[in-house]
Design a protein around this motif. Structure first.
Motif, PDB file in Angstrom:
ATOM      1  N   LEU A   1      -1.330 -10.133 -29.179  1.00  0.00           N
ATOM      2  CA  LEU A   1      -2.209  -9.053 -28.736  1.00  0.00           C
ATOM      3  C   LEU A   1      -1.512  -7.691 -28.742  1.00  0.00           C
ATOM      4  O   LEU A   1      -2.120  -6.681 -28.394  1.00  0.00           O
ATOM      5  N   GLY A   2      -0.228  -7.683 -29.107  1.00  0.00           N
ATOM      6  CA  GLY A   2       0.514  -6.438 -29.185  1.00  0.00           C
ATOM      7  C   GLY A   2       1.108  -5.972 -27.876  1.00  0.00           C
ATOM      8  O   GLY A   2       1.671  -4.875 -27.790  1.00  0.00           O
ATOM      9  N   ARG A   3       1.029  -6.807 -26.828  1.00  0.00           N
ATOM     10  CA  ARG A   3       1.584  -6.456 -25.514  1.00  0.00           C
ATOM     11  C   ARG A   3       3.045  -6.872 -25.388  1.00  0.00           C
ATOM     12  O   ARG A   3       3.774  -6.333 -24.560  1.00  0.00           O
ATOM     13  N   GLY A   4       3.443  -7.876 -26.150  1.00  0.00           N
ATOM     14  CA  GLY A   4       4.807  -8.376 -26.102  1.00  0.00           C
ATOM     15  C   GLY A   4       4.958  -9.583 -25.195  1.00  0.00           C
ATOM     16  O   GLY A   4       4.319  -9.668 -24.133  1.00  0.00           O
ATOM     17  N   ALA A   5       5.800 -10.528 -25.614  1.00  0.00           N
ATOM     18  CA  ALA A   5       6.037 -11.750 -24.838  1.00  0.00           C
ATOM     19  C   ALA A   5       6.632 -11.460 -23.474  1.00  0.00           C
ATOM     20  O   ALA A   5       6.431 -12.216 -22.512  1.00  0.00           O
ATOM     21  N   ALA A   6       7.373 -10.350 -23.344  1.00  0.00           N
ATOM     22  CA  ALA A   6       8.020 -10.009 -22.071  1.00  0.00           C
ATOM     23  C   ALA A   6       7.030  -9.564 -21.007  1.00  0.00           C
ATOM     24  O   ALA A   6       7.426  -9.318 -19.857  1.00  0.00           O
ATOM     25  N   THR A   7       5.743  -9.494 -21.339  1.00  0.00           N
ATOM     26  CA  THR A   7       4.706  -9.272 -20.322  1.00  0.00           C
ATOM     27  C   THR A   7       4.745 -10.379 -19.280  1.00  0.00           C
ATOM     28  O   THR A   7       4.361 -10.181 -18.131  1.00  0.00           O
TER      29      THR A   7
ATOM     30  N   PHE B   1      -2.234  -4.938 -16.179  1.00  0.00           N
ATOM     31  CA  PHE B   1      -1.161  -5.548 -15.409  1.00  0.00           C
ATOM     32  C   PHE B   1       0.199  -5.233 -16.018  1.00  0.00           C
ATOM     33  O   PHE B   1       0.416  -5.403 -17.224  1.00  0.00           O
ATOM     34  N   THR B   2       1.098  -4.777 -15.163  1.00  0.00           N
ATOM     35  CA  THR B   2       2.461  -4.483 -15.594  1.00  0.00           C
ATOM     36  C   THR B   2       3.163  -5.756 -16.030  1.00  0.00           C
ATOM     37  O   THR B   2       3.908  -5.770 -17.015  1.00  0.00           O
ATOM     38  N   GLN B   3       2.922  -6.832 -15.275  1.00  0.00           N
ATOM     39  CA  GLN B   3       3.550  -8.111 -15.591  1.00  0.00           C
ATOM     40  C   GLN B   3       2.667  -9.241 -15.063  1.00  0.00           C
ATOM     41  O   GLN B   3       1.919  -9.078 -14.109  1.00  0.00           O
ATOM     42  N   VAL B   4       2.765 -10.400 -15.736  1.00  0.00           N
ATOM     43  CA  VAL B   4       2.034 -11.604 -15.354  1.00  0.00           C
ATOM     44  C   VAL B   4       3.064 -12.643 -14.956  1.00  0.00           C
ATOM     45  O   VAL B   4       3.993 -12.934 -15.719  1.00  0.00           O
ATOM     46  N   MET B   5       2.917 -13.224 -13.742  1.00  0.00           N
ATOM     47  CA  MET B   5       3.941 -14.123 -13.203  1.00  0.00           C
ATOM     48  C   MET B   5       3.421 -15.545 -13.047  1.00  0.00           C
ATOM     49  O   MET B   5       2.295 -15.763 -12.607  1.00  0.00           O
TER      50      MET B   5
ATOM     51  N   HIS C   1       0.837  -1.202   0.000  1.00  0.00           N
ATOM     52  CA  HIS C   1       0.000   0.000   0.000  1.00  0.00           C
ATOM     53  C   HIS C   1       0.871   1.251   0.000  1.00  0.00           C
ATOM     54  O   HIS C   1       0.629   2.204  -0.750  1.00  0.00           O
ATOM     55  N   GLU C   2       1.898   1.247   0.853  1.00  0.00           N
ATOM     56  CA  GLU C   2       2.787   2.405   0.942  1.00  0.00           C
ATOM     57  C   GLU C   2       3.547   2.627  -0.370  1.00  0.00           C
ATOM     58  O   GLU C   2       3.816   3.760  -0.770  1.00  0.00           O
ATOM     59  N   GLN C   3       3.860   1.510  -1.049  1.00  0.00           N
ATOM     60  CA  GLN C   3       4.577   1.613  -2.324  1.00  0.00           C
ATOM     61  C   GLN C   3       3.636   1.877  -3.498  1.00  0.00           C
ATOM     62  O   GLN C   3       4.081   2.125  -4.606  1.00  0.00           O
ATOM     63  N   GLN C   4       2.319   1.774  -3.240  1.00  0.00           N
ATOM     64  CA  GLN C   4       1.291   1.939  -4.277  1.00  0.00           C
ATOM     65  C   GLN C   4       1.460   0.944  -5.416  1.00  0.00           C
ATOM     66  O   GLN C   4       1.350   1.270  -6.602  1.00  0.00           O
ATOM     67  N   VAL C   5       1.727  -0.312  -5.013  1.00  0.00           N
ATOM     68  CA  VAL C   5       1.797  -1.444  -5.942  1.00  0.00           C
ATOM     69  C   VAL C   5       0.638  -2.373  -5.616  1.00  0.00           C
ATOM     70  O   VAL C   5       0.412  -2.702  -4.451  1.00  0.00           O
ATOM     71  N   GLN C   6      -0.107  -2.796  -6.633  1.00  0.00           N
ATOM     72  CA  GLN C   6      -1.255  -3.670  -6.428  1.00  0.00           C
ATOM     73  C   GLN C   6      -0.909  -5.101  -6.842  1.00  0.00           C
ATOM     74  O   GLN C   6      -0.245  -5.321  -7.863  1.00  0.00           O
ATOM     75  N   LEU C   7      -1.379  -6.058  -6.036  1.00  0.00           N
ATOM     76  CA  LEU C   7      -1.121  -7.469  -6.290  1.00  0.00           C
ATOM     77  C   LEU C   7      -2.448  -8.190  -6.522  1.00  0.00           C
ATOM     78  O   LEU C   7      -3.347  -8.143  -5.678  1.00  0.00           O
ATOM     79  N   TYR C   8      -2.545  -8.843  -7.676  1.00  0.00           N
ATOM     80  CA  TYR C   8      -3.737  -9.605  -8.029  1.00  0.00           C
ATOM     81  C   TYR C   8      -3.361 -11.071  -8.235  1.00  0.00           C
ATOM     82  O   TYR C   8      -2.221 -11.393  -8.568  1.00  0.00           O
TER      83      TYR C   8
ATOM     84  N   ASP D   1       2.202   0.408 -10.361  1.00  0.00           N
ATOM     85  CA  ASP D   1       2.233  -0.888 -11.037  1.00  0.00           C
ATOM     86  C   ASP D   1       1.196  -1.836 -10.440  1.00  0.00           C
ATOM     87  O   ASP D   1       0.924  -1.811  -9.229  1.00  0.00           O
ATOM     88  N   SER D   2       0.637  -2.688 -11.277  1.00  0.00           N
ATOM     89  CA  SER D   2      -0.250  -3.768 -10.858  1.00  0.00           C
ATOM     90  C   SER D   2       0.303  -5.069 -11.416  1.00  0.00           C
ATOM     91  O   SER D   2       0.568  -5.157 -12.624  1.00  0.00           O
ATOM     92  N   VAL D   3       0.498  -6.055 -10.561  1.00  0.00           N
ATOM     93  CA  VAL D   3       1.085  -7.319 -10.999  1.00  0.00           C
ATOM     94  C   VAL D   3       0.085  -8.450 -10.777  1.00  0.00           C
ATOM     95  O   VAL D   3      -0.702  -8.428  -9.836  1.00  0.00           O
TER      96      VAL D   3
END
Length: 344
Positions: A218-224, A195-199, A37-44, A321-323
């Motif tokens: 989809l034009g997002r790139g494999a490095a997603t 999502f910034t990245q999918v893990m 929360h303090e870093q303003q990063v969301q985890l899904y 960022d949202s991951v």
């Protein structure tokens, strides 16, 4: 609106095993615990453990396309391979039971564990309940070779078998996670987030390859996609994933030239080897269970989530960022590792 990816996927036969998209939920308690929360990063979390057949898990997405092809070809027996506690073997047995197709599992000793729970509980128990014929090989026997020998025997007897390799990780199987990339994109619109990245975890490479191919189209790139290898060293995993991603793109009719650096794999969580517990995995499984009430498996998503925890703690992601972490299932494996968790 139909995308290029949707149109390409529609050309392939698919058995509907998921009965709709798997949910995505925000991990609010984990965000609080990790100070996100303090870093303003969301985890899904994407719940690919949340499926209706056989205990769920990522292998069902691959099996949708393998089974679609099998039904079209009139296959009457499916043979597949894996370790003693193979999630893919368990789900193949469940799918075959649902479709009335005979199933044979060729299981090898890929992990140096001999406890009674490992040999007989978890996925092994479910293999039996789903009615599969199980062949457990002695140490050193090649499961794929034995599967082909068994298939030849069945053909000689007038049967029509199909051999599916480890994890269902072929270009056809990887179509399941190319389709998942499209599913995630639609859910982003519904959730009003990108999502910034999918893990994910990376074992036989099919999940990573499918997602990478899907996001590329989809034009997002494999490095997603970012994954943690749980089976081999980083270079081996990257080479296999790159090859399978290129093959999947070609199957989808794409001539995209995929660069080597588009495949993002980290092997820091492998530990002493496939299926062998690590302290980081144990912490990750317990943290997810105690913060979110969700169960990671000890072989795949437990190690991958340990890698994601390391990234988050080291500040890899920036404010805004949202991951997305894909929980790929494998929960029955927890019961095979009772000694590992009870000892803590």
């Amino acid at each position: 609106m139909q995308t290029v990816l949707d149109k390409a996927l529609s050309a392939f036969p698919r058995a509907d095993l998921l009965q709709g998209p798997t949910p995505i939920q925000r991990a609010c308690r984990l965000e609080q615990q990790l100070g996100l929360h303090e870093q303003q990063v969301q985890l899904y979390i994407k719940r690919d453990d949340h499926m209706l057949i056989g205990g769920g898990g990522n292998k069902l997405r691959k099996l949708e396309f393998h089974l679609g092809a099998a039904l079209q070809d009139g296959i009457d027996t499916i043979i597949t391979v894996g370790g003693i506690q193979s999630n893919h073997a368990r789900l193949t047995a469940a799918v075959c039971a649902r479709q009335g197709i005979d199933c044979e599992l060729i299981l090898s000793r890929a992990v140096p564990k001999r406890e009674a729970d490992y040999e007989l509980n978890g996925n092994r128990l479910l293999d039996h309940l789903f009615g599969a014929r199980v062949h457990v090989l002695p140490q050193g026997k090649d499961a794929q070779v034995q599967a082909e020998i068994r298939a030849a025997q069945l053909r000689a007897a007038g049967r029509k078998p199909l051999v599916i390799p480890t994890g269902g990780s072929t270009p056809v199987g990887s179509l399941g996670y190319a389709r998942c990339a499209a599913e995630i994109t639609r859910q982003e619109t519904e959730l009003d987030v990108q999502f910034t990245q999918v893990m994910i975890a990376n074992g036989s490479a099919g999940t990573h390859a499918g997602l990478a191919a899907g996001f590329e189209l989809l034009g997002r790139g494999a490095a997603t996609v970012r994954s943690w290898s749980v089976l081999t060293d980083r270079d081996t995993a990257a080479a296999r994933t790159l090859q399978l991603t290129r093959q999947t793109l070609a199957l989808l009719g794409s001539s995209a030239a995929l660069r080597t650096d588009a495949i993002d794999i980290d092997a820091s969580q492998l530990g002493e080897g496939y299926g062998l517990p690590t302290p980081a995995m144990l912490e990750a499984v317990q943290l997810m269970a105690r913060c979110e009430g969700l169960l990671l498996d000890p072989v795949y998503s437990g190690k991958a989530f340990a890698g994601l925890l390391g990234d988050l703690r080291q500040g890899r992601y920036r404010s805004g960022d949202s991951v997305l972490f894909v929980m790929t299932g494998g929960t029955p494996g927890l019961y095979a590792y009772r000694d590992t968790f009870i000892a803590r």
